[in-house]
Design an enzyme around this catalytic site. Sequence first.
Site, PDB file in Angstrom:
ATOM      1  N   ARG A  81       0.855  -1.183   0.000  1.00  0.00           N
ATOM      2  CA  ARG A  81       0.000   0.000   0.000  1.00  0.00           C
ATOM      3  C   ARG A  81       0.892   1.234   0.000  1.00  0.00           C
ATOM      4  NH1 ARG A  81      -3.873  -2.494  -1.559  1.00  0.00           N
ATOM      5  NH2 ARG A  81      -5.792  -2.926  -0.408  1.00  0.00           N
ATOM      6  N   HIS A  90      -1.550   0.707  -9.608  1.00  0.00           N
ATOM      7  CA  HIS A  90      -2.288  -0.221  -8.737  1.00  0.00           C
ATOM      8  C   HIS A  90      -2.929  -1.361  -9.555  1.00  0.00           C
ATOM      9  CE1 HIS A  90      -4.355  -0.539  -4.568  1.00  0.00           C
ATOM     10  NE2 HIS A  90      -4.238  -1.734  -5.116  1.00  0.00           N
TER      11      HIS A  90
END
Length: 313
Positions: A228, A276
């Site tokens: 993340r 992502h």
Amino acid sequence: VNILFYCEGDDGTLLQAFRTRLPDHHIVDWRSERITTAACNITAAIVWLPPDDFFEAAPDVREIYALAAGVDQLLVHPGLPVNATIIRLCDAGMAQQMAEYVLYGVLHAQRQMGMFRQAQVSRQWAHDITAKPAGATRVGILGAGALGSRVAERLSLNGYTVSCWSRSPQIPDQRLAHAVGREALPGFLSTSDVLVCLLPLTDDTAGILDAVLFAQLPEGAFLINPGRGGHLVEADLLDALQTGRLSGALLDVFCVEPLPACHRFWTHPSIILTPHVAAKSLVAESVDQIVESMHTFARGGIPPGVVDRHRGY
Ligand code: NAP
Ligand code: GLV
């Protein structure tokens, strides 16, 4: 059972897949039915990035199925019902993709592709650059869960020297070198020529990829972060690249997504970035897993992937 559904970005494929697999359940599409007050008998929700007022329609929901491996965003949702059980995806087709993504980054670092790229830009025949053999390239993986353990397996098959770091001593493959807990972290870092972050984002792991950690890696180490954005202190990465403490980075996740157009990372010569996409949950696998978990609960059992809210994953 009435199930409330919201999946950011779904074109209807996922919703339809759940409706087909659960014909005896009423699956309410929050987006099209625009429910603003508590709807009757909603006992489960299936979600990815639900809006802030989503749970107002389902205050008594008992099970919340996250359409993701990471639940960091869900756990800070302002309307998250306090007593609901949260179940996340475990693999659901993501482990294979993540293994490919990390292998790409490790190959890039080991075969010094960044240097060849720069040499190409200046039309240099960099024949004297030699790659370390795979076995001499030590890859450290922060996190040895559903994804980290599969990544480790893939890299080992490719001949890399792999070790993992996690919180508890359980690890699916006993043949893997494994460091446990904060005390073991410095030793683990000192032997990580390539460092991969596959931790969940929690209070304990936020900002873990910082200057203090980089200082414990071998000089010129390479960073791969598909965990993340909140794991990484972005300014510390830029400093570490500037001083040569790190040689480069492959990043898939960012503090702000989409990454703002003015961000320095876009044009940094030593950073490869992706939006992502390292591993996306697959429709059939996700639906199978969630349906199976619902059946397990209905039988009184506990399915895999139940989130410990206190731990944060
Ligand atoms: P997981 O199965 O829960 O594994 C998490 C691992 O991290 C476990 O080994 C766990 O240790 C370890 N860990 C957690 N907190 C720790 C701490 N404080 N210290 C040391 N180790 C710690 O999760 P997963 O399914 O592998 O997914 C990992 C993360 O990948 C997700 O949370 C998400 O952020 C990210 N992800 C990214 C993408 C993408 O496309 N970029 C896709 C999917 C997932 P224990 O085993 O000891 O608990
Ligand atoms: C994606 O980032 C996930 O957590 O599944």
